[in-house]
Structures are given as C-alpha cells and as structure tokens.
Write an enzyme that holds these catalytic residues in place. Structure first.
Site, PDB file in Angstrom:
ATOM      1  N   GLY A 241       0.831  -1.197   0.000  1.00  0.00           N
ATOM      2  CA  GLY A 241       0.000   0.000   0.000  1.00  0.00           C
ATOM      3  C   GLY A 241       0.864   1.244   0.000  1.00  0.00           C
ATOM      4  N   HIS A 242       0.204   2.385   0.183  1.00  0.00           N
ATOM      5  CA  HIS A 242       0.909   3.666   0.145  1.00  0.00           C
ATOM      6  C   HIS A 242       1.069   4.275   1.531  1.00  0.00           C
ATOM      7  CE1 HIS A 242      -0.244   4.387  -4.385  1.00  0.00           C
ATOM      8  NE2 HIS A 242       0.458   3.288  -4.188  1.00  0.00           N
TER       9      HIS A 242
END
Length: 393
Positions: A241-242
């Site tokens: 993810g970020h």
C-alpha cells in the site's frame, strides 16, 4: 439460608429480565425476506426489507446474514425515516457484487449508509470483485470510476468489528461527515497494483477510532481528508500500500483543516510511504496540526517519513505555487526500521507557509549498507534523543 434464597431470587430476576430484553430485540434474517445463498440471485430487495423492518421498531434489532454468498447490487440504507438507533447487522456469510463491474461501477457506493445512528456491523466479508475494473483502468480504456464498497455518510455512533473487505473497485471503507465511529479488527485485502483502492478513508469526521486492523491494498492503507479531527489509529499493519496519509489537502481555497490525529503502534511492510502529509502547491486556508506518529516500525519502506507540500501526481493540473496549508506541531516518536531509499526522512514544506513545530524523538532508520539521509526544505523544528539519519531541522 436466607442469603441462598436471595441469591436464587437475584439469578431468576437476571434471567427474567434478560429474556425480556431478548424478546424485545427481534432478529430479521434476510432469508426470511427471500434472500438465497449461492451468489446468483439478487438479494438487494431482501436486505432492504429486513432493514425496513428493523427501522420500524425502536427496540434494538439485529439483521442477520447466514453463511453463504449473497449477490448484492447497489443498496442504499437511508436513516432519515429510521426510528431505530440500535441496529446490529451480523454477517456470517459473504456479500458479493455483480461480476460485471458496470452494474455498480458508476454509482459511487456499493453499500451506502446515510444519516444513520447506532448501526453496528459484526463479521462477514464484502467481495466487490474489482479485478476486471482495475484491468480496465490500467489499460487506459474508458471505464467507470468505480464504487466504494462500504460508505457511511453523515452518520453517528457507528461500529464495525471483524469485517473483511476484498477487492474493492475503489475505496474499501469510507467515513464521511460522521461522528463517533469505531473500526476494530478490520481486514482489507487487494493487490498492490489495484488503483485507487484506499483501505479506509476518513473526511469531515470526528471521533474516529481504527484499531487492531490489517490493510493490504494498492493505495493508502488509511487516508485522512479535510475536516478530520480527533482520530486515533492504533495497532495497524499496512502493506502492500501507500502507507498512512494525511491528504491530499489544499485543492480548495477554503478547506477545513486536519487536527488531533494519533497514529501509534503500526507496522509498514514494503509500502510506498510510511507516514505522509501531502498537500497541493496552491493557495489554501487549510491546516494540519497536533499530529503524533508514535511507536512505528518500517520494513523496507520507500519513504518512511515524508511531508510533501508539492504533491502533483503525474505532473498534471499543478499550478506550482506555494501551498497555503499550514503544517504545525507534528511529532515523530520512536520510529525505527529500514528504508528502501537513501532519503529516509523528507520534509518538503511550503515556501509560503513553512512547517513549524516539527519534532523528532528517538527516530532510527537505516538504508542497506549505507547511511540514510534526511532532507529538509522550509521546515523548522527540534530533534531529541537518538535521531538517525541526522536531523536536518
């Protein structure tokens, strides 16, 4: 003897009143309203019928989804005419979206709750089957924007416990304009290349708690938008993810700020970012203040600690002006682990409204066999304890 008799009376009284409470707390099984498992028959109307029945009573009520797969089109749970402030939705099965992404892809939300109070969701799986839509987006073809899997708008006293969200078309869970929501033991799962699939997005909301959850997705694990305050995020595992992101902020000139955010005891594994604050480089009256990032572990994270006030995805539609969002009183405490890039700490703040009150305390980030570095621009603050890489504040 008298004491024993009184104890028996007490137990009988408890059982009596408990039975009365149970009798006054009806359960509405969606199968009683025509829902069929198997994932082929549309169960949307059955679910809405159960919702209507639960809303018609003021007594605490339960909507029950038995084991099995239940096909659901877009469902809108409207609280305006709901008399009930204590509805529990207990899911032992899986709610599955249509395989044709166009069916729900343009509606904005798959399962939407608006103006509800006291709704609790326990257990269950949401499978939005978003893979075909992601492929369409990644190909550059014209395709719908996609729908958030579970959305709460303008709602109060919400609880989500033990929910699993799989393969959302867009955001997995959205909390917008809400007060007092607890998300506990939530698991989000989507591939790392799934576009715009934020795990949990919060905006215009206050009193939100996210605990003991695991998010693996293609965008932010948790994203925090304008107007968010009093957020508590604890014991979160993020990756892929970020990372956890406050922003992007400052697109609008008159935009509500973000304040009183705590993120503690979280692990980031192979993510694009760890903890990030991002704003557009354009005029704005917004702000970010009183934020604590504490007890965080970074495992091969590209940007473990970052403030980016020149956010410009794909270098498009960016005016390249100074960000008007004022960032102040942000503390990074006990953050350690490994960076996938040499610049492990980056504060790229606004040239017109510099960051102030940034504090580093016991930060220890390494980069392979080389010393990690820090980069600062328009940032002011202090460093305490062991801070590696050496502070540039």
């Amino acid at each position: 003897m008298a004491t024993s008799r009184m104890f028996q009376i007490l137990i009988l009284s408890i059982l009596f009143f408990s039975s009365m409470i149970l009798a006054a707390s009806p359960t509405y099984n969606i199968q009683s309203y025509g829902a069929k498992s198997g994932g082929k028959s549309d169960c949307s109307k059955a679910f809405l019928s159960a919702w209507g029945a639960a809303c018609a009573t003021t007594a605490p009520a339960t909507i029950y989804v038995p084991p099995g797969r239940y096909l659901m089109r877009n469902v809108y749970f409207n609280g305006n005419l709901c008399k009930n402030n204590a509805i529990t939705i207990r899911i032992d099965g899986t709610l599955v979206a249509p395989s044709d992404y166009n069916v729900i892809g343009s509606s904005g939300s798959w399962l939407k709750f608006e103006r509800v109070t006291g709704v609790s969701i326990y257990g269950g799986t949401l499978d939005a089957q978003g893979a075909n839509l992601w492929a369409c987006k990644n190909s550059g073809k014209g395709c719908p924007k996609g729908s958030t899997s579970l959305a709460f708008y303008n709602s109060n006293n919400i609880r989500i416990n033990g929910l699993v969200s799989l393969n959302s078309q867009m955001f997995h869970i959205l909390v917008d304009g809400c007060r007092n929501a607890n998300l506990v033991n939530v698991r989000v799962s989507a591939p790392g290349n799934s576009p715009n699939t934020d795990g949990i997005h919060v905006q215009q909301s206050s009193g939100i708690t996210i605990m003991n959850s695991h998010v693996s997705t293609g965008d932010d694990c948790v994203s925090i938008g304008p107007g968010s305050s009093n957020l508590w995020i604890e014991n979160l595992a993020c990756g892929p993810g970020h990372g956890i992101s406050i922003g992007s902020l400052g697109w609008d000139t008159n935009e509500a700020g973000v304040q009183n955010v705590t993120v503690k005891t979280a692990t980031f594994s192979g993510t694009e970012n760890g903890v990030r604050v991002k704003t557009w480089a354009r005029p704005s009256n917004g702000f970010v203040r009183d934020v604590l990032f504490q007890h965080l572990v970074m495992v091969n994270v590209q940007n473990p600690v970052i403030i980016d006030q020149n956010y410009c995805p794909n270098h498009q539609n960016c005016p390249h002006q100074g960000s008007g969002v004022k960032i102040s009183n942000v503390k990074y405490e006990d953050i350690h682990g490994t960076s996938a890039t040499q610049v492990a700490v980056k504060f790229d703040c606004s040239k017109t409204r510099p960051c102030s009150g940034i504090r580093l305390d016991e930060v220890n980030l390494t980069f392979r066999d080389k010393p990690a570095t820090a980069s600062c621009s328009n940032a002011d603050g202090t460093a305490d304890g062991i801070v590696k890489p050496s502070s540039c504040l």
